[in-house]
Design an enzyme around this catalytic site. Structure first.
Site, mmCIF file in Angstrom:
data_model
loop_
_atom_site.group_PDB
_atom_site.id
_atom_site.type_symbol
_atom_site.label_atom_id
_atom_site.label_comp_id
_atom_site.label_asym_id
_atom_site.label_seq_id
_atom_site.Cartn_x
_atom_site.Cartn_y
_atom_site.Cartn_z
ATOM 1 N N GLY A 46 0.834 -1.192 0.000
ATOM 2 C CA GLY A 46 0.000 0.000 0.000
ATOM 3 C C GLY A 46 0.867 1.240 0.000
ATOM 4 O O GLY A 46 2.028 1.193 0.404
ATOM 5 N N GLN A 51 3.024 9.985 1.296
ATOM 6 C CA GLN A 51 4.316 9.283 1.293
ATOM 7 C C GLN A 51 5.165 9.609 0.068
ATOM 8 O O GLN A 51 6.357 9.321 0.045
ATOM 9 C CB GLN A 51 4.105 7.765 1.349
ATOM 10 C CG GLN A 51 3.564 7.297 2.685
ATOM 11 C CD GLN A 51 3.456 5.791 2.705
ATOM 12 O OE1 GLN A 51 2.515 5.220 2.190
ATOM 13 N NE2 GLN A 51 4.451 5.128 3.282
ATOM 14 N N CYS A 93 6.085 -0.090 7.532
ATOM 15 C CA CYS A 93 5.724 1.053 6.693
ATOM 16 C C CYS A 93 6.922 1.455 5.837
ATOM 17 O O CYS A 93 8.041 1.509 6.337
ATOM 18 C CB CYS A 93 5.305 2.213 7.591
ATOM 19 S SG CYS A 93 4.898 3.715 6.680
ATOM 20 N N LEU A 94 6.676 1.756 4.567
ATOM 21 C CA LEU A 94 7.765 2.156 3.667
ATOM 22 C C LEU A 94 8.428 3.464 4.114
ATOM 23 O O LEU A 94 9.573 3.732 3.756
ATOM 24 C CB LEU A 94 7.253 2.310 2.229
ATOM 25 C CG LEU A 94 6.797 1.023 1.525
ATOM 26 C CD1 LEU A 94 6.152 1.354 0.192
ATOM 27 C CD2 LEU A 94 7.949 0.060 1.339
ATOM 28 N N HIS A 135 -4.096 1.280 7.596
ATOM 29 C CA HIS A 135 -2.752 1.870 7.656
ATOM 30 C C HIS A 135 -2.643 3.050 6.685
ATOM 31 O O HIS A 135 -2.153 4.125 7.051
ATOM 32 C CB HIS A 135 -1.726 0.789 7.319
ATOM 33 C CG HIS A 135 -0.311 1.275 7.290
ATOM 34 N ND1 HIS A 135 0.616 0.923 8.241
ATOM 35 C CD2 HIS A 135 0.336 2.087 6.417
ATOM 36 C CE1 HIS A 135 1.771 1.506 7.958
ATOM 37 N NE2 HIS A 135 1.636 2.221 6.845
ATOM 38 N N GLU A 136 -3.116 2.861 5.462
ATOM 39 C CA GLU A 136 -2.994 3.933 4.455
ATOM 40 C C GLU A 136 -3.907 5.116 4.786
ATOM 41 O O GLU A 136 -3.537 6.265 4.570
ATOM 42 C CB GLU A 136 -3.291 3.400 3.050
ATOM 43 C CG GLU A 136 -2.368 2.272 2.562
ATOM 44 C CD GLU A 136 -0.892 2.518 2.820
ATOM 45 O OE1 GLU A 136 -0.447 3.678 2.765
ATOM 46 O OE2 GLU A 136 -0.173 1.535 3.100
ATOM 47 N N HIS A 139 -2.299 7.385 7.158
ATOM 48 C CA HIS A 139 -1.349 8.316 6.527
ATOM 49 C C HIS A 139 -2.049 9.611 6.106
ATOM 50 O O HIS A 139 -1.453 10.683 6.158
ATOM 51 C CB HIS A 139 -0.708 7.694 5.273
ATOM 52 C CG HIS A 139 0.491 6.837 5.574
ATOM 53 N ND1 HIS A 139 1.623 7.319 6.185
ATOM 54 C CD2 HIS A 139 0.734 5.525 5.322
ATOM 55 C CE1 HIS A 139 2.506 6.337 6.300
ATOM 56 N NE2 HIS A 139 1.995 5.234 5.790
HETATM 57 NI NI NI Z 1 2.912 3.393 5.745
#
Ligand code: NI
Length: 166
Positions: A46, A51, A93-94, A135-136, A139
């Site tokens: 995701g 991000q 998380c990226l 999660h997204e 963000h």
């Molecule tokens: Ni994330």
């Protein structure tokens, strides 16, 4: 299409509440395509627009590499309209490379939003998909994984992470 730079903690854009999208235009389509490519290239499941430095309410999710269900989901202005149950599972998380933590999330969620053509859609998510969607959407509120752990764990993470960046 292009690979975009993924912003990492403590980048300020990750803390901002993202703005609703009112125009589904060519510029947005390009951003969507670039985010999809960036997510796959990073082996992510995701990605949210903040991000990649764009403070807008847009997410892309594809959990099918680990759970063969959803396929690619693009959501504009997503909102959680219903949720049920609780489940504890590990999450990363990226934007926080190398960090994994166990976290409680809703077990099932119902999300409302627009698809990339601007059509209203509802997505039901459980398991990994439900977790990725929550999660997204976090963000978009400027919330990171580390904002959902205890203050002590967060402080330990901050010290270790920021030291490793020096
Ligand atoms: Ni994330």
């Amino acid at each position: 299409m292009a690979i975009l730079e993924i912003r990492k903690y403590p980048d300020e854009v990750l803390k901002k509440k993202a703005q609703p999208i009112s125009n589904i235009d060519g510029k947005l389509q390009k951003l969507i395509d670039d985010m999809i490519e960036t997510m796959y290239k990073s082996n992510g499941i995701g990605l949210a627009a903040p991000q990649v430095g764009v403070s807008k309410r847009l997410i892309v999710v594809d959990t099918s590499q680990r759970e063969n269900k959803s396929g690619l989901i693009v959501l504009v202005n997503p909102e959680i309209v219903m949720s049920d149950g609780e489940i504890l599972s590990e999450e990363g998380c990226l934007s926080l490379p190398g960090f994994l933590t166990r976290l409680k999330r809703k077990e099932k969620v119902l999300i409302k939003g627009l698809d990339r053509e601007g059509k209203e859609v509802e997505i039901e998510g459980e398991g990994l998909l439900g977790r990725a969607l929550q999660h997204e959407i976090d963000h978009l509120e400027g919330i990171l994984l580390i904002d959902r752990i205890s203050p002590l764990k967060r402080e330990l993470f901050r010290r270790k992470y920021l030291k490793s960046k020096k």
